[in-house]
Design a protein around this motif. Structure first.
Motif, PDB file in Angstrom:
ATOM      1  N   MET A  15       1.056  -1.124   0.015  1.00 38.94           N
ATOM      2  CA  MET A  15      -0.052  -0.107  -0.051  1.00 38.94           C
ATOM      3  C   MET A  15       0.938   1.284   0.026  1.00 38.94           C
ATOM      4  SD  MET A  15      -2.903   0.961   2.625  1.00 38.94           S
ATOM      5  CE  MET A  15      -3.863   2.569   2.596  1.00 38.94           C
ATOM      6  N   LYS A  16       0.592   2.189  -0.908  1.00 40.63           N
ATOM      7  CA  LYS A  16       1.142   3.326  -0.885  1.00 40.63           C
ATOM      8  C   LYS A  16       1.001   4.496   0.197  1.00 40.63           C
ATOM      9  CE  LYS A  16       2.467   2.993  -5.851  1.00 40.63           C
ATOM     10  NZ  LYS A  16       2.671   3.792  -7.152  1.00 40.63           N
ATOM     11  N   SER A  17       1.906   5.012   0.602  1.00 42.72           N
ATOM     12  CA  SER A  17       1.575   6.130   1.502  1.00 42.72           C
ATOM     13  C   SER A  17       1.997   7.538   0.667  1.00 42.72           C
ATOM     14  CB  SER A  17       2.247   5.989   2.590  1.00 42.72           C
ATOM     15  OG  SER A  17       3.727   5.872   2.536  1.00 42.72           O
ATOM     16  N   TYR A  18       1.442   8.733   1.166  1.00 42.93           N
ATOM     17  CA  TYR A  18       1.927  10.124   0.733  1.00 42.93           C
ATOM     18  C   TYR A  18       3.249  10.611   1.562  1.00 42.93           C
ATOM     19  CZ  TYR A  18      -2.272  10.450  -2.177  1.00 42.93           C
ATOM     20  OH  TYR A  18      -3.166  10.375  -3.189  1.00 42.93           O
ATOM     21  N   PHE A  19       3.936  11.372   0.816  1.00 41.75           N
ATOM     22  CA  PHE A  19       5.380  11.620   1.362  1.00 41.75           C
ATOM     23  C   PHE A  19       5.085  12.690   2.406  1.00 41.75           C
ATOM     24  CE2 PHE A  19       8.651  15.108   0.901  1.00 41.75           C
ATOM     25  CZ  PHE A  19       9.724  14.625   1.436  1.00 41.75           C
ATOM     26  N   LYS A  20       5.689  12.927   3.288  1.00 42.72           N
ATOM     27  CA  LYS A  20       5.846  13.363   4.685  1.00 42.72           C
ATOM     28  C   LYS A  20       7.000  13.816   5.194  1.00 42.72           C
ATOM     29  CE  LYS A  20       1.176  11.951   6.163  1.00 42.72           C
ATOM     30  NZ  LYS A  20       0.275  11.247   7.345  1.00 42.72           N
ATOM     31  N   ILE A  21       7.116  14.999   5.626  1.00 46.39           N
ATOM     32  CA  ILE A  21       8.747  15.188   6.197  1.00 46.39           C
ATOM     33  C   ILE A  21       8.728  16.164   7.532  1.00 46.39           C
ATOM     34  CG2 ILE A  21       8.804  17.630   4.710  1.00 46.39           C
ATOM     35  CD1 ILE A  21      11.733  16.392   4.256  1.00 46.39           C
ATOM     36  N   ASN A  22       9.495  16.214   8.167  1.00 46.45           N
ATOM     37  CA  ASN A  22       9.540  16.980   9.530  1.00 46.45           C
ATOM     38  C   ASN A  22      10.679  18.022   9.268  1.00 46.45           C
ATOM     39  OD1 ASN A  22      11.892  15.455   9.966  1.00 46.45           O
ATOM     40  ND2 ASN A  22      10.886  13.997  11.385  1.00 46.45           N
ATOM     41  N   TYR A  23      11.210  18.725  10.432  1.00 47.52           N
ATOM     42  CA  TYR A  23      12.272  19.666  10.473  1.00 47.52           C
ATOM     43  C   TYR A  23      13.361  19.040  10.241  1.00 47.52           C
ATOM     44  CZ  TYR A  23       8.622  22.976  12.277  1.00 47.52           C
ATOM     45  OH  TYR A  23       7.399  23.678  12.612  1.00 47.52           O
ATOM     46  N   ILE A  24      13.772  18.040  10.956  1.00 47.45           N
ATOM     47  CA  ILE A  24      15.080  17.359  10.902  1.00 47.45           C
ATOM     48  C   ILE A  24      15.399  16.798   9.658  1.00 47.45           C
ATOM     49  CG2 ILE A  24      16.495  15.315  11.801  1.00 47.45           C
ATOM     50  CD1 ILE A  24      16.194  17.930  13.801  1.00 47.45           C
ATOM     51  N   THR A  68      17.441  12.350  -7.824  1.00 48.35           N
ATOM     52  CA  THR A  68      17.481  10.800  -8.228  1.00 48.35           C
ATOM     53  C   THR A  68      17.436  10.108  -7.067  1.00 48.35           C
ATOM     54  OG1 THR A  68      18.649  11.368 -10.237  1.00 48.35           O
ATOM     55  CG2 THR A  68      18.896   9.278  -9.364  1.00 48.35           C
ATOM     56  N   PHE A  69      18.132  10.583  -5.894  1.00 49.51           N
ATOM     57  CA  PHE A  69      18.226   9.968  -4.519  1.00 49.51           C
ATOM     58  C   PHE A  69      16.891   9.904  -3.977  1.00 49.51           C
ATOM     59  CE2 PHE A  69      18.620  10.290  -0.033  1.00 49.51           C
ATOM     60  CZ  PHE A  69      19.311   9.125   0.079  1.00 49.51           C
ATOM     61  N   ILE A  70      16.118  10.947  -4.117  1.00 46.14           N
ATOM     62  CA  ILE A  70      14.755  11.316  -3.420  1.00 46.14           C
ATOM     63  C   ILE A  70      14.016  10.188  -4.042  1.00 46.14           C
ATOM     64  CG2 ILE A  70      12.855  12.560  -2.723  1.00 46.14           C
ATOM     65  CD1 ILE A  70      14.874  15.058  -2.268  1.00 46.14           C
ATOM     66  N   SER A  71      14.028  10.449  -5.441  1.00 48.68           N
ATOM     67  CA  SER A  71      13.019   9.409  -6.063  1.00 48.68           C
ATOM     68  C   SER A  71      13.242   8.002  -5.938  1.00 48.68           C
ATOM     69  CB  SER A  71      13.396   9.670  -7.439  1.00 48.68           C
ATOM     70  OG  SER A  71      12.349   8.813  -8.383  1.00 48.68           O
ATOM     71  N   TYR A  72      14.439   7.474  -5.635  1.00 50.34           N
ATOM     72  CA  TYR A  72      14.845   6.161  -5.318  1.00 50.34           C
ATOM     73  C   TYR A  72      14.159   5.764  -4.153  1.00 50.34           C
ATOM     74  CZ  TYR A  72      17.917   2.105  -3.796  1.00 50.34           C
ATOM     75  OH  TYR A  72      18.045   0.995  -3.477  1.00 50.34           O
ATOM     76  N   GLN A  73      14.553   6.656  -3.040  1.00 49.49           N
ATOM     77  CA  GLN A  73      13.995   6.431  -1.662  1.00 49.49           C
ATOM     78  C   GLN A  73      12.555   6.202  -1.757  1.00 49.49           C
ATOM     79  OE1 GLN A  73      15.841   5.719   1.047  1.00 49.49           O
ATOM     80  NE2 GLN A  73      17.675   5.781  -0.373  1.00 49.49           N
ATOM     81  N   PHE A  74      11.661   7.021  -2.827  1.00 53.76           N
ATOM     82  CA  PHE A  74      10.271   7.105  -2.524  1.00 53.76           C
ATOM     83  C   PHE A  74       9.970   5.853  -3.215  1.00 53.76           C
ATOM     84  CE2 PHE A  74       9.522  11.992  -3.208  1.00 53.76           C
ATOM     85  CZ  PHE A  74       9.852  12.238  -1.786  1.00 53.76           C
ATOM     86  N   GLN A  75      10.428   5.137  -4.401  1.00 48.01           N
ATOM     87  CA  GLN A  75      10.131   4.037  -5.067  1.00 48.01           C
ATOM     88  C   GLN A  75      10.350   2.862  -3.893  1.00 48.01           C
ATOM     89  OE1 GLN A  75      12.075   3.738  -8.697  1.00 48.01           O
ATOM     90  NE2 GLN A  75      10.765   5.395  -9.810  1.00 48.01           N
ATOM     91  N   LYS A  76      11.510   2.979  -2.965  1.00 48.20           N
ATOM     92  CA  LYS A  76      11.924   1.850  -2.272  1.00 48.20           C
ATOM     93  C   LYS A  76      11.019   1.672  -1.194  1.00 48.20           C
ATOM     94  CE  LYS A  76      15.833   0.633   0.570  1.00 48.20           C
ATOM     95  NZ  LYS A  76      17.389   0.965   1.042  1.00 48.20           N
ATOM     96  N   LYS A  77      10.526   2.644  -0.561  1.00 54.03           N
ATOM     97  CA  LYS A  77       9.473   2.956   0.363  1.00 54.03           C
ATOM     98  C   LYS A  77       8.140   2.750  -0.002  1.00 54.03           C
ATOM     99  CE  LYS A  77      13.065   4.702   3.463  1.00 54.03           C
ATOM    100  NZ  LYS A  77      13.509   6.032   4.380  1.00 54.03           N
ATOM    101  N   ASN A  78       7.493   2.612  -1.289  1.00 53.96           N
ATOM    102  CA  ASN A  78       6.644   2.885  -1.681  1.00 53.96           C
ATOM    103  C   ASN A  78       5.757   4.247  -1.522  1.00 53.96           C
ATOM    104  OD1 ASN A  78       4.878   1.446  -3.789  1.00 53.96           O
ATOM    105  ND2 ASN A  78       3.616   0.500  -2.083  1.00 53.96           N
ATOM    106  N   ILE A  79       6.400   5.344  -1.531  1.00 55.65           N
ATOM    107  CA  ILE A  79       6.008   6.419  -1.170  1.00 55.65           C
ATOM    108  C   ILE A  79       5.464   7.283  -2.316  1.00 55.65           C
ATOM    109  CG2 ILE A  79       6.475   8.784   0.063  1.00 55.65           C
ATOM    110  CD1 ILE A  79       8.200   7.230   2.043  1.00 55.65           C
ATOM    111  N   VAL A  80       4.459   8.074  -2.370  1.00 50.21           N
ATOM    112  CA  VAL A  80       3.751   9.007  -3.470  1.00 50.21           C
ATOM    113  C   VAL A  80       3.956  10.290  -2.945  1.00 50.21           C
ATOM    114  CG1 VAL A  80       1.767   9.478  -4.801  1.00 50.21           C
ATOM    115  CG2 VAL A  80       2.510   7.038  -4.302  1.00 50.21           C
ATOM    116  N   ILE A  81       4.712  11.262  -3.813  1.00 48.27           N
ATOM    117  CA  ILE A  81       4.512  12.653  -3.507  1.00 48.27           C
ATOM    118  C   ILE A  81       3.604  13.333  -4.424  1.00 48.27           C
ATOM    119  CG2 ILE A  81       6.520  12.853  -5.227  1.00 48.27           C
ATOM    120  CD1 ILE A  81       7.364  15.059  -3.209  1.00 48.27           C
ATOM    121  N   ASP A  82       2.698  14.068  -3.762  1.00 50.08           N
ATOM    122  CA  ASP A  82       1.591  14.641  -4.472  1.00 50.08           C
ATOM    123  C   ASP A  82       1.902  15.996  -5.028  1.00 50.08           C
ATOM    124  OD1 ASP A  82      -0.946  15.167  -5.428  1.00 50.08           O
ATOM    125  OD2 ASP A  82      -1.814  15.640  -3.539  1.00 50.08           O
TER     126      ASP A  82
END
Length: 266
Positions: A1-10, A57-71
């Motif tokens: 199941m895909k989840s949307y990208f979230k990010i915190n301060y750190i 490229t690095f961020i995209s790879y991490q998204f695909q690896k963790k099955n994360i979608v950036i909206d």
């Protein structure tokens, strides 16, 4: 199941640290490009965009690896929104110019830094087409996808308060410019573009505003200003009347945009 990208301060800080590190590595890349005799007109554009490509490229790879979608929305806003935000941007630029002009341009540290920027601009303007295309086209696209599309968008998705998310992402945006004058501009202009992203949720709107800001700044610097230096030593602060009118327009415009957003939400 895909989840949307979230990010915190750190995580936001770590992304920017990585981006700054890539830019230091870029110094070596630039020397390599010079060594292999690439035209100066191309080196600036290549060396600018490479860190973004590597980071994305690095961020995209991490998204695909963790099955994360950036909206990231690419929608266009109604015409009256563009009239409002572009007029407001002119006022923001006026306010920013007045505040950044208060930063000293003389002294051992600031004077040297200021002179380096002046020399850099003098060298790059010798190749106007790649310099303007990079500054007015490539830079807005790359920077908006990073600071608004990834960082601000991710913080908003993480339920961080919009004001905190906008100010923090703009602080990071200013920080990456590596000099106090553009740091102030990064915070002011970045905060306004971030506010527009919060209102419209459109990365296209942010890119167009950024292009507009950079184009006006460049044409003012290189074609309208008649001072001897590109960054003039005789900078004038805008009159209080101009600043008050600019603040008034920005305030009224912000209220109008917030009401439109609330109306659309309802």
């Amino acid at each position: 199941m895909k989840s949307y990208f979230k990010i915190n301060y750190i995580e936001s800080i770590l992304i920017i640290i990585g981006f700054i590190a890539l830019n230091f590595f870029n110094v070596v890349l630039k020397k390599l490009l010079i060594f292999i005799n690439l035209p100066d007109s191309i080196i600036f554009s290549i060396s600018y965009v490479i860190p973004f490509i590597l980071l994305f490229t690095f961020i995209s790879y991490q998204f695909q690896k963790k099955n994360i979608v950036i909206d990231i929305s690419m929608k266009l806003s109604p015409w009256y929104i563009y009239i409002t935000i572009f007029f407001m941007m002119l006022c923001i630029m006026t306010i920013n110019e007045s505040i950044s002009s208060l930063i000293p341009i003389e002294g051992h540290i600031l004077g040297k830094m200021y002179k380096e920027i002046d020399n850099f601009l003098r060298e790059e303007i010798k190749n106007p087409i790649p310099f303007f295309s990079t500054t007015v086209l490539l830079a807005p696209i790359c920077e908006e996808f990073l600071f608004r599309g990834i960082i601000l968008n991710g913080m908003l998705k993480n339920k961080i308060h919009p004001i905190k998310a906008i100010l923090f992402s703009s602080f990071l945006f200013g920080l990456t410019h590596m000099n106090p004058w553009q740091f102030i501009g990064g915070i002011f202009v970045g905060s306004f573009i971030g506010f527009v992203y919060f209102i419209t949720s459109s990365i296209i709107d942010c890119i167009l505003l950024h292009m507009f800001n950079n184009a006006i700044a460049l044409f003012t610097t290189f074609f309208i200003m008649k001072e001897e230096q590109i960054f003039s030593q005789k900078r004038e602060v805008n009159s209080w009347g101009t600043l008050i009118i600019s603040f008034f327009i920005v305030t009224i415009g912000s209220i109008f945009l917030l009401k439109k957003k609330n109306k659309n939400n309802h």
